[in-house]
Design a protein around this motif. Sequence first.
Motif, short mmCIF file in Angstrom:
data_model
loop_
_atom_site.label_atom_id
_atom_site.label_comp_id
_atom_site.label_asym_id
_atom_site.label_seq_id
_atom_site.Cartn_x
_atom_site.Cartn_y
_atom_site.Cartn_z
N THR A 1 52.18 -22.48 36.45
CA THR A 1 53.24 -21.54 36.77
C THR A 1 54.59 -22.26 36.84
O THR A 1 54.68 -23.46 36.61
N ALA B 1 42.60 -15.60 44.44
CA ALA B 1 43.87 -15.07 43.90
C ALA B 1 43.79 -13.54 43.86
O ALA B 1 42.88 -12.99 43.24
N SER C 1 53.72 -16.12 43.49
CA SER C 1 52.88 -16.52 42.36
C SER C 1 53.55 -16.15 41.03
O SER C 1 54.39 -15.24 40.96
N GLY C 2 53.13 -16.84 39.97
CA GLY C 2 53.62 -16.49 38.64
C GLY C 2 53.26 -15.06 38.27
O GLY C 2 54.04 -14.35 37.62
N THR C 3 52.09 -14.63 38.70
CA THR C 3 51.65 -13.26 38.41
C THR C 3 52.56 -12.25 39.10
O THR C 3 52.95 -11.24 38.50
N HIS D 1 46.86 -15.63 48.19
CA HIS D 1 46.21 -16.77 47.53
C HIS D 1 45.63 -17.76 48.54
O HIS D 1 45.99 -17.74 49.72
N HIS D 2 44.82 -18.67 48.01
CA HIS D 2 44.27 -19.80 48.77
C HIS D 2 45.41 -20.68 49.28
O HIS D 2 46.48 -20.76 48.64
N PRO E 1 51.00 -16.31 32.79
CA PRO E 1 50.95 -16.45 34.24
C PRO E 1 49.57 -16.14 34.81
O PRO E 1 49.27 -16.57 35.93
N ASN E 2 48.77 -15.40 34.04
CA ASN E 2 47.43 -15.08 34.54
C ASN E 2 46.51 -14.83 33.35
O ASN E 2 46.82 -14.00 32.50
N LYS F 1 47.65 -23.44 47.17
CA LYS F 1 48.55 -23.07 46.05
C LYS F 1 49.92 -23.74 46.21
O LYS F 1 50.50 -23.75 47.29
O1 LIG Z 1 47.50 -20.93 41.95
C1 LIG Z 1 46.62 -20.07 41.69
O2 LIG Z 1 45.50 -20.11 42.20
C2 LIG Z 1 46.95 -19.01 40.74
N1 LIG Z 1 48.08 -19.07 40.10
C3 LIG Z 1 48.55 -18.12 39.15
C4 LIG Z 1 49.79 -17.45 39.67
O3 LIG Z 1 50.62 -18.09 40.34
O4 LIG Z 1 49.99 -16.24 39.39
C5 LIG Z 1 47.48 -17.15 38.70
C6 LIG Z 1 46.55 -16.72 39.78
O5 LIG Z 1 47.25 -15.91 40.66
C7 LIG Z 1 45.96 -17.93 40.49
#
Ligand SMILES: O=C(O)C1=N[C@H](C(=O)O)C[C@H](O)C1
Length: 247
Positions: free
Chosen positions: A76, A194, A140-142, A131-132, A102-103, A135
């Motif tokens: 990302t 995610a 997030s990129g998504t 997210h976890h 991004p996904n 990260k």
């Molecule tokens: O870091 C992640 O785990 C993810 N990153 C991507 C994002 O930032 O969108 C895709 C997904 O969400 C998992």
Amino acid sequence: MIGVGVLGARGRMGATVCDAVRAAPDLELVAEVDAGDDRSPAAKADVVVDFTHPDAVMDNLRWAVENRVHAVVGTTGFDDARLATLRGWLAAEPSVGVLVAPNFGIAAVLMMMFAARAAPYFESVEIVELHHPGKADAPSGTARRTAELVAAARASAGLPAAGPDATTSALGGARGARVSGVPVHAVRLGGLVAHQEVLLGGAGETLTIRHDSLDRASFMPGVLLAVREVAARPGLTVGLEPLLDLG
Ligand SMILES: O=C(O)C1=N[C@H](C(=O)O)C[C@H](O)C1
Ligand SMILES: NC(=O)C1=CN([C@@H]2O[C@H](COP(=O)(O)OP(=O)(O)OC[C@H]3O[C@@H](n4cnc5c(N)ncnc54)[C@H](O)[C@@H]3O)[C@@H](O)[C@H]2O)C=CC1
């Protein structure tokens, strides 16, 4: 056989990609590179897959393009400026293909598409990504990509990006960040992988579009599809959508 090099090979995603490539009969894992390793073994790959870090990915891509190795990128941190830089590098090596998404989850791509489709029909829209805790980035990129698609769909319909909001926040961040004008909220929680919700609301009703990646296996069909297709798409491809028949 397509020779594949994985950059970020010892990371959560990179290790999963290595396993998926090893299991694919038409792909051969020719290089596994992580931070501090010599990158040159990846020069013999047909395609490199990058799941590293937003601070590392541009250097890897410049190297891949200069070495005429196609690239599939899940890392990302891409904005318009980075994409423009990448297009500039690719203009000098027109046979090379780079796909940045991004996904890579098919259901996530559909979630973004459905959110953009629904966005013009509601007064309000907000995005919550979850997210976890390992990260690297937020939002997030998504979530960024979803907000851009939602804002564009609403602008085409003559709507403002965000709905009405009379709230005065005493604490910065309480109402999230604005991405293309759309409020985006980021949660980091143990146990999660995610996830994302797009919340839409209007007179007397709401619609929630939710996507869950419960396992990193969810990203592998999209990654492998991109690995198989990227050589046939010289230049820059953004998102998995052009590779899918979405009607
Ligand atoms: O870091 C992640 O785990 C993810 N990153 C991507 C994002 O930032 O969108 C895709 C997904 O969400 C998992
Ligand atoms: N597009 C998609 O579908 C998805 C994207 N991601 C993104 O992928 C990226 C990585 O995510 P994770 O695997 O969870 O992170 P991670 O931290 O588990 O793994 C990243 C790995 O990259 C390595 N690395 C760092 N710099 C490097 C360099 N210069 N060269 C080679 N290796 C390097 C690290 O040592 C680490 O092993 C993040 O940006 C994340 O948001 C994650 C999941 C899905």
